[in-house]
Design an enzyme around this catalytic site. Sequence first.
Site, PDB file in Angstrom:
ATOM      1  N   GLU A 867       0.795  -1.234   0.000  1.00 36.41           N
ATOM      2  CA  GLU A 867       0.000   0.000   0.000  1.00 36.41           C
ATOM      3  C   GLU A 867       0.821   1.273   0.000  1.00 36.41           C
ATOM      4  O   GLU A 867       0.284   2.356  -0.247  1.00 36.41           O
ATOM      5  CB  GLU A 867      -0.950  -0.034   1.200  1.00 36.41           C
TER       6      GLU A 867
HETATM    7  N1  MCN Z   1       7.287  -7.764  -0.179  1.00 38.23           N
HETATM    8  C1  MCN Z   1       8.635  -7.896  -0.397  1.00 38.23           C
HETATM    9  N2  MCN Z   1       9.515  -7.195   0.378  1.00 38.23           N
HETATM   10  C2  MCN Z   1       9.083  -6.357   1.340  1.00 38.23           C
HETATM   11  C3  MCN Z   1       7.708  -6.189   1.541  1.00 38.23           C
HETATM   12  C4  MCN Z   1       6.829  -6.935   0.775  1.00 38.23           C
HETATM   13  O1  MCN Z   1       9.042  -8.617  -1.302  1.00 38.23           O
HETATM   14  N3  MCN Z   1       9.958  -5.700   2.065  1.00 38.23           N
HETATM   15  C5  MCN Z   1       6.332  -8.506  -1.014  1.00 38.23           C
HETATM   16  C6  MCN Z   1       5.521  -9.532  -0.259  1.00 38.23           C
HETATM   17  O2  MCN Z   1       6.202 -10.728  -0.104  1.00 38.23           O
HETATM   18  C7  MCN Z   1       4.271  -9.618  -1.102  1.00 38.23           C
HETATM   19  C8  MCN Z   1       4.096  -8.211  -1.617  1.00 38.23           C
HETATM   20  O3  MCN Z   1       5.387  -7.603  -1.516  1.00 38.23           O
HETATM   21  O4  MCN Z   1       4.452 -10.465  -2.186  1.00 38.23           O
HETATM   22  C9  MCN Z   1       3.082  -7.405  -0.812  1.00 38.23           C
HETATM   23  O5  MCN Z   1       3.285  -7.632   0.538  1.00 38.23           O
HETATM   24  P1  MCN Z   1       2.451  -6.886   1.680  1.00 38.23           P
HETATM   25  O6  MCN Z   1       2.695  -5.446   1.596  1.00 38.23           O
HETATM   26  O7  MCN Z   1       2.656  -7.580   2.947  1.00 38.23           O
HETATM   27  O8  MCN Z   1       0.916  -7.063   1.244  1.00 38.23           O
HETATM   28  P2  MCN Z   1      -0.034  -8.346   1.292  1.00 38.23           P
HETATM   29  O9  MCN Z   1       0.678  -9.535   0.845  1.00 38.23           O
HETATM   30  O10 MCN Z   1      -0.781  -8.349   2.559  1.00 38.23           O
HETATM   31  O11 MCN Z   1      -0.983  -7.943   0.074  1.00 38.23           O
HETATM   32  C10 MCN Z   1      -1.961  -6.986   0.180  1.00 38.23           C
HETATM   33  C11 MCN Z   1      -1.603  -5.630  -0.366  1.00 38.23           C
HETATM   34  C12 MCN Z   1      -2.846  -4.864  -0.367  1.00 38.23           C
HETATM   35  S1  MCN Z   1      -3.479  -4.495   1.148  1.00 38.23           S
HETATM   36  C13 MCN Z   1      -3.524  -4.604  -1.538  1.00 38.23           C
HETATM   37  S2  MCN Z   1      -5.016  -3.824  -1.488  1.00 38.23           S
HETATM   38  C14 MCN Z   1      -2.958  -4.992  -2.763  1.00 38.23           C
HETATM   39  C15 MCN Z   1      -1.534  -5.229  -2.737  1.00 38.23           C
HETATM   40  O12 MCN Z   1      -1.005  -5.724  -1.663  1.00 38.23           O
HETATM   41  N4  MCN Z   1      -3.697  -5.458  -3.775  1.00 38.23           N
HETATM   42  C16 MCN Z   1      -3.060  -5.907  -4.898  1.00 38.23           C
HETATM   43  N5  MCN Z   1      -0.923  -5.444  -3.905  1.00 38.23           N
HETATM   44  C17 MCN Z   1      -1.638  -5.874  -4.977  1.00 38.23           C
HETATM   45  N6  MCN Z   1      -1.004  -6.289  -6.101  1.00 38.23           N
HETATM   46  C18 MCN Z   1      -1.744  -6.811  -7.114  1.00 38.23           C
HETATM   47  N7  MCN Z   1      -1.113  -7.214  -8.211  1.00 38.23           N
HETATM   48  N8  MCN Z   1      -3.092  -6.931  -7.040  1.00 38.23           N
HETATM   49  C19 MCN Z   1      -3.772  -6.488  -5.980  1.00 38.23           C
HETATM   50  O13 MCN Z   1      -5.075  -6.629  -5.927  1.00 38.23           O
END
Ligand code: MCN
Length: 919
Positions: A867
């Site tokens: 986000e």
């Molecule tokens: N990640 C990473 N290194 C970090 C942080 C995160 O590689 N330091 C990676 C994670 O492993 C994950 C991705 O980034 O693959 C997102 O991680 P995170 O921020 O924890 O989010 P969530 O997995 O909980 O996913 C939800 C978030 C939200 S709230 C929305 S809304 C959203 C989003 O991610 N909707 C998406 N990204 C999206 N991306 C796509 N393509 N489609 C959506 O609907």
Amino acid sequence: MKRTSLNVNGVERWVVAEKRATLADVLREQMLLTGCKVCCEDGQCGACTVIIDEKPVRACLTPLEKVAANARITTIEGIGTPDRLHPLQVAWMAHGSAQCGICTPGFIMSAKVLLDRKQNPTREEVRSWFQRNRNLCRCTGYKPLVDAVMDAAAVMRGEKRIEDLVPKAKEDGSILGTEFIRPSALAKVTGTWDFGADVALRMPEGTLRLALVQAEVSHALIKGIDVSEAEAMPGVVKVLTWKDVKGKNAITGLITFPTNKGDGWDRPILCKDKIFQFGDAIAIVAADTEEHARAAAKHVKVDLEVLPAYMSGFAALEPDAIEIHPGVPNAYYEQGVVKGQDTRPFFEKAAAVVDITTYCSRQPHLHLEPDCGEAFIDDDGVVTILSKSIGLHLHHAMICPGIGVAPEKLRIIQNPTGGTFGYKFSPTMEALLGVAVLALGKPVSLIYDQYQNITYTGKRSPVNLNIRLACDDDGKLTAMETDWWLDHGPYSEFGDLVTLRQAQFTGAGYHLENIRGRGRTVATNHAWGSAFRGYGSPQAFLASETAMDMLAEKMGEDPFEFRYKNLYNENSTTPTGQKPEVLVLKQLFDMIRPKYEEAKARCKALSTAEKKRGVGISLGIYGCGLDGPDSSNARAELTPTGVTIYNAWEDHGQGADLGTLTMAHEVLRHAGFKPSDIKLDLNDTRGPDSGPAGGSRSNVFTGQATRVAAEMLLNAMRKEDGTYRTYKEMVAENIPLVYDGKWVAAACTDCTSDTAQGAPFPIYMYEVFLPEVEVDMETGKVQVVKFTTAVDVGTIINKATVDGQIYGGLAQGIGLALSEDFEDLEMHNTLRDCGIPYPKDVPDEMEILYLETPRELGPFGSAGCGEAPLTAPHPAILNAIYNACGVRIFRIPALPEVVKMGLDQLRAAQAPVAEPEHA
Ligand code: MCN
Ligand code: FES
Ligand code: FES
């Protein structure tokens, strides 16, 4: 009906098809070539692109009868197989270009035609090609797609080897921080990743197809529902109404008592007495085919007494507005902010004050895949729902009482999902499927078309926010006052939290010790408010990041430097009084400062009288987690062939599979496991409860739970000499093979509803936004020509994933600022008309500067990232518009006509006043 021969993927085949069938229908439904995806059925998205005789063709627009008898049709299934991939397919995987993957086959087919015609296109030619062929992607911001085409072209020219495209693990075998390819990528690029609508085609014979009878007005009393005519229509098995719902017929979700003035059970599954918003479901038609079900739905007669519709917070707060939920005031929840000292004296002696009101729009999610799902009752009598849910266990709890099923008799499994961006934090069709399968006892499927998908799913809740911001003679912020309302549509689920977010993020990032504010959640008859990437923060930052710019101007200071001197320092707390877990903003500003100076010089040099350029700045912050002591669970099991990891890290398309694999592998590699030894069994309520994939929490929470489970297993396998037991040795020694890992943000506390003070999140993400825009001084059209951003999301778990998240989020920010809206039901009901950015609306020049500050509480030091890029790109764009042409925008989207009006007003104000004529 006609028998036709088609040459598909080099093979002559015969089909008997309806005359009016499209090529997409025939490929998908009759040949089961479901790599041809259908999202809009209207030529707007390019997901259905196939090749006919060396031309890209949108199959949804192509009637079968228009396909020439000797035409050669190529689909994604015909260009490469898993062991013989086309360079485009490899490049797509390597660049993380298939996030959700719903657009992937269409893009690859489109790109193939381009590269077959021209093996050395420029980036601009690739972008123009995609624009011309209407290829839409909502996830990637397009840049990774162009990168992939350029690499594939280099392979086709013989300048690169296909193997060189594939990212490598590190020397020690670790994949942490690399661009390792996500496990689902191969299926996505070969068209074999079966989304819900594909699953529906593979359901067993006898599956009933459902269609909804929906409200065509926004507010009304229901006087009667007559299903008799519809039930007599061809193919119809039954029409279900509220009478057929076995449970409470309502949904509730995460509201706070007693602060919320309602009881939370305000969303009907099938409306009984009242319509609360356009699209509300009144009945479900079950028939042998979708066509029959949809035809019959038109014949259900609903007798209505139409009521005044309150389509905004302004209208619903009028003193004469009736209560949308009788007995509950339209303003049904209040949130206060009280931090530090009384703010009044600071305003009285302030060197400068800004007092503005901003309005953040009802942004539509515009995920390409329309909502869809299936349900059946399994052999043990368990109701099993397959859907796009991104909150499996949450939805389980939210719908059980409503549909009338015991918790142990309901199971929800996530289908491969074509993007949600948060709308699936709310259950949409899960309860409808549950009602239908329980009433009918037969397998069922329900697929929305894009119109239903846009008009009958939740949206970002608009916020009208008044902010007053004061600073002293040194330009240091002294106090902030806020007053806001949030239009949450008719249903209260998750409304309290998004109202609280305004308190948590307005003014975040700055040393600001004295805050007073009050906000309220308002019920309206517009679309219900659901989570949307950034959840509450874009509304908050629109206000505070616009106010910061204006305050800088009042003080005669550069907006960058004015921000810089006010950033969090060692003594600062967040607006909720929490100590920031890391202090990174100054470093991020330092990193991006040279880019800011370059951008200013560039804008000056490139501005002309007709097209003016400007640069804007903003910061964005967001917390990882649901508020308070949130937690997650995961499981690791040693098997004869490796390790299986179980969790419910729901995948919107963000890469939950790769996140899980990387976390587990980083632990298990010490016992010699390779990524290919780790099997993933994810997203089933039978597995561990990892909580929803919202609030950018999964990488932190489910990442930690996965790490813990893997470590528990590793510890059990470890021998005294430091080597590891094999599976056989573990069994022989009777050591358990299965380990449940849990992680709790134990030090977090909820924010109170009267003061908003608390420590809600263990970790935050930080980002600085620096767009450059060009304003057409004649038309008011704004183009973002370059976007630079500095980001700290802790240790990067996968570089391609994080890049893709940032680019995609920025593209959505451009849409939010300039074009996207869901306000006018007559107008905003297609992807294009809702303002979704096409390739040319997003700059190719997007640059990300990373600062990787390890987070003590994050797995391997990581925060979340999903986000961060959609917290505050839009105020930076508005600030850039002001910098370019002097027009200040307070309400988004800044459509060309809005900017033009501002330009006209400026010109009128600057025009010399005519001398009065004297007789
Ligand atoms: N990640 C990473 N290194 C970090 C942080 C995160 O590689 N330091 C990676 C994670 O492993 C994950 C991705 O980034 O693959 C997102 O991680 P995170 O921020 O924890 O989010 P969530 O997995 O909980 O996913 C939800 C978030 C939200 S709230 C929305 S809304 C959203 C989003 O991610 N909707 C998406 N990204 C999206 N991306 C796509 N393509 N489609 C959506 O609907
Ligand atoms: Fe065919 Fe969108 S263009 S489905
Ligand atoms: Fe393009 Fe999701 S990857 S729409």
